[in-house]
Structures are given as C-alpha cells and as structure tokens.
Design an enzyme around this catalytic site. Structure first.
Site, PDB file in Angstrom:
ATOM      1  N   LYS A  35     -20.518  -0.300  30.218  1.00 44.12           N
ATOM      2  CA  LYS A  35     -19.677  -1.463  29.937  1.00 44.12           C
ATOM      3  C   LYS A  35     -18.463  -1.507  30.862  1.00 44.12           C
ATOM      4  O   LYS A  35     -18.136  -2.532  31.439  1.00 44.12           O
ATOM      5  CB  LYS A  35     -19.219  -1.467  28.481  1.00 44.12           C
ATOM      6  CG  LYS A  35     -18.527  -2.776  28.094  1.00 44.12           C
ATOM      7  CD  LYS A  35     -17.920  -2.714  26.730  1.00 44.12           C
ATOM      8  CE  LYS A  35     -16.653  -1.897  26.732  1.00 44.12           C
ATOM      9  NZ  LYS A  35     -15.548  -2.528  27.475  1.00 44.12           N
ATOM     10  N   ASP A  43     -19.583  -6.097  24.843  1.00 43.56           N
ATOM     11  CA  ASP A  43     -18.733  -5.382  23.903  1.00 43.56           C
ATOM     12  C   ASP A  43     -19.119  -5.781  22.483  1.00 43.56           C
ATOM     13  O   ASP A  43     -20.116  -6.466  22.258  1.00 43.56           O
ATOM     14  CB  ASP A  43     -17.254  -5.662  24.194  1.00 43.56           C
ATOM     15  CG  ASP A  43     -16.850  -7.064  23.752  1.00 43.56           C
ATOM     16  OD1 ASP A  43     -17.751  -7.906  23.525  1.00 43.56           O
ATOM     17  OD2 ASP A  43     -15.645  -7.319  23.615  1.00 43.56           O
TER      18      ASP A  43
END
Ligand code: SF4
Length: 265
Positions: A170, A188
């Site tokens: 991420k 997320d």
C-alpha cells in the site's frame, strides 16, 4: 521538484504496525453469536451485487465530476518526505502525522539528515503518533538503505520500495502514484470497504479489490481514482453509517441498506 501535495493516503484503523506488511484485513469470520455491525466494517464489509462494467465506470465518473481536483491531506515536499509521511501514517491520522512532520521535516528532509538525527532524534518529533518507537527505527533504517542502495533517491520501482523497512504494497502504491504519477491503486480501509459495500470491486482481500479496481476504473481516471475513492469512503460512505442522502453516486450504488435521510438531531 513538484510543489508540495498532500496525501489522503492513510487508514488509521487498518494499517499495520510500521515494519509490517501493509494492511490485509482479515476475511470475515463467521460467528454464531457475534452480531454484524449495522453497515459492516473494513474487516468484514457487507457485500453488494457486483456492478457491471458500465455501472462501475459511471460510479467513478460521478465521484470525479463532483471533485475534479481532489485535495490530499498529508504534507510533504519531495518523494522522500512523502515516503516518510506515509510510513508514519500507519495507525495515525493525517492531522497527527502533519503535526509531527511539521517539526521533523525542517530538522531532517533528506535521508542523510534523518540518519544523522538518529532514532532518538526522530522519536522526539513523532512521539505523539501511534507506534512511534518502531516508526522511528524504520524511518532511520529506510533512510540508511536509500543512501546505501539508491544514491539517496526514492526508487520509482515497486520491488525496491517494498524492500525498504516498514514499506509494504500500500505504501509503495501511494509513492508510485503520488510521487511518480503511476497508475497505482493504494487500497486502504476505506477503499476496501467501498469496493465491497457498493459492488464496485468486491474482493476478500485488499489485493483482490485492487486488482478489480485496476480493471474496472476507466483508464483516464486511474491516476486519481484512489483519491476519489478514499475521500468518498472517509467523508460520505463512512464505515458505521454511510451518508447516502448526499452521495453523488447513489443511483449507481448496489448497496442494499442505503441511508436516505440524515439522522434527526
Ligand atoms: S449510496 Fe451510500 S452506500 Fe452507496 S456509495 Fe453512496 S454513500 Fe456509499
């Protein structure tokens, strides 16, 4: 150098401790006794019927039309300070990270200065955000690796980024997208929930949602799509109670329990 931008890319509830891989919300666990939250959670989002391709494209276009220039919220002035800010944002709010970096970056905005500052010095600036000890350690360690392996530059390469301490998929996606303009989707907690709840990109893992979004978001919108989706998840399609009554994509969303009226005050 590009002018400072801000990043929305944080997910305080779902991000792992610094040094650990990026968030991978667990698959929903079944329990005979546990009651489902009203509107699902990031870890166990309620799923909706999968949108068709046209519907998915229209959904993202509706968000884009409502916010043509999405603002981001983490302060940074270079790929290096972006990388540090995103690394610090695990389990912390953008506001708290910005407060920490407001004193950290004037003291150390390059890998060399960060290494010279040392773990104790970094900790002195970030003690108010979660997991500060391991984050201070990782920030100094990743700075040292940047000096040793990358001539003090942040690499525009996923594998090299993910090899840095405290950097997972991420965080790498955020850096690749925001600093280097790549079409990368940083999934997320907000995007994971949104993808499942609306039927835009259902998936049991962040990677599955990421892959679905990369396929379904219109190519011309991929660059900024994660900003629109994160902002929408953070401020409108909220975890506990989505504010469907003022959602610009309401007619395209497949969620079955839309909240069509604001709560009485
Ligand atoms: S209609 Fe409601 S559930 Fe659907 S995207 Fe909008 S806020 Fe989220």
């Amino acid at each position: 150098m590009k002018p400072p931008r801000k990043s929305t890319l944080k997910s305080p509830a779902a991000l792992p401790p610094a040094g650990m891989p990026d968030p991978v919300p667990a698959a929903p666990k079944r329990s005979r006794v546990a009651k489902k939250p009203l509107h699902g959670t990031a870890e166990a989002p309620r799923r909706a019927r999968r949108m068709n391709a046209q519907q998915a494209a229209a959904f993202v276009r509706a968000l884009a039309a409502a916010n043509p220039a999405p603002e981001t919220e983490l302060d940074f002035s270079s790929p290096y300070t972006l990388l540090v800010a995103v690394a610090l944002s695990a389990q912390a709010t953008d506001v708290s990270v910005n407060k920490a970096t407001a004193t950290l970056f004037p003291a150390a905005d390059t890998p060399e200065k960060m290494v010279a500052l040392g773990e104790e010095g970094v900790a002195g600036h970030i003690r108010r955000i979660g997991l500060w000890k391991s984050k201070a350690k990782n920030v100094v360690a990743l700075s040292r690796l940047l000096i040793e392996r990358h001539a003090s530059e942040v690499p525009a390469d996923r594998a090299a980024l993910e090899a840095l301490p405290g950097v997972g998929r991420k965080t790498a996606n955020v850096v690749l997208n925001v600093a280097f303009g790549e079409e990368a989707m940083a999934v997320d907690t907000h995007i994971f929930r949104l993808g499942n709840r609306t039927g835009l990109a259902p998936g049991r893992t962040p990677r599955a949602v990421e892959d679905a979004l990369m396929q379904r978001v219109p190519a011309e919108l991929l660059r900024d799509a994660h900003h629109w989706l994160i902002l929408h998840g953070r401020y409108i399609c909220k975890a506990r109670a989505p504010e469907c009554w003022h959602c610009v994509a309401r007619e395209l969303c497949n969620y079955g329990d839309k909240v069509l009226w604001p709560p009485a005050r």
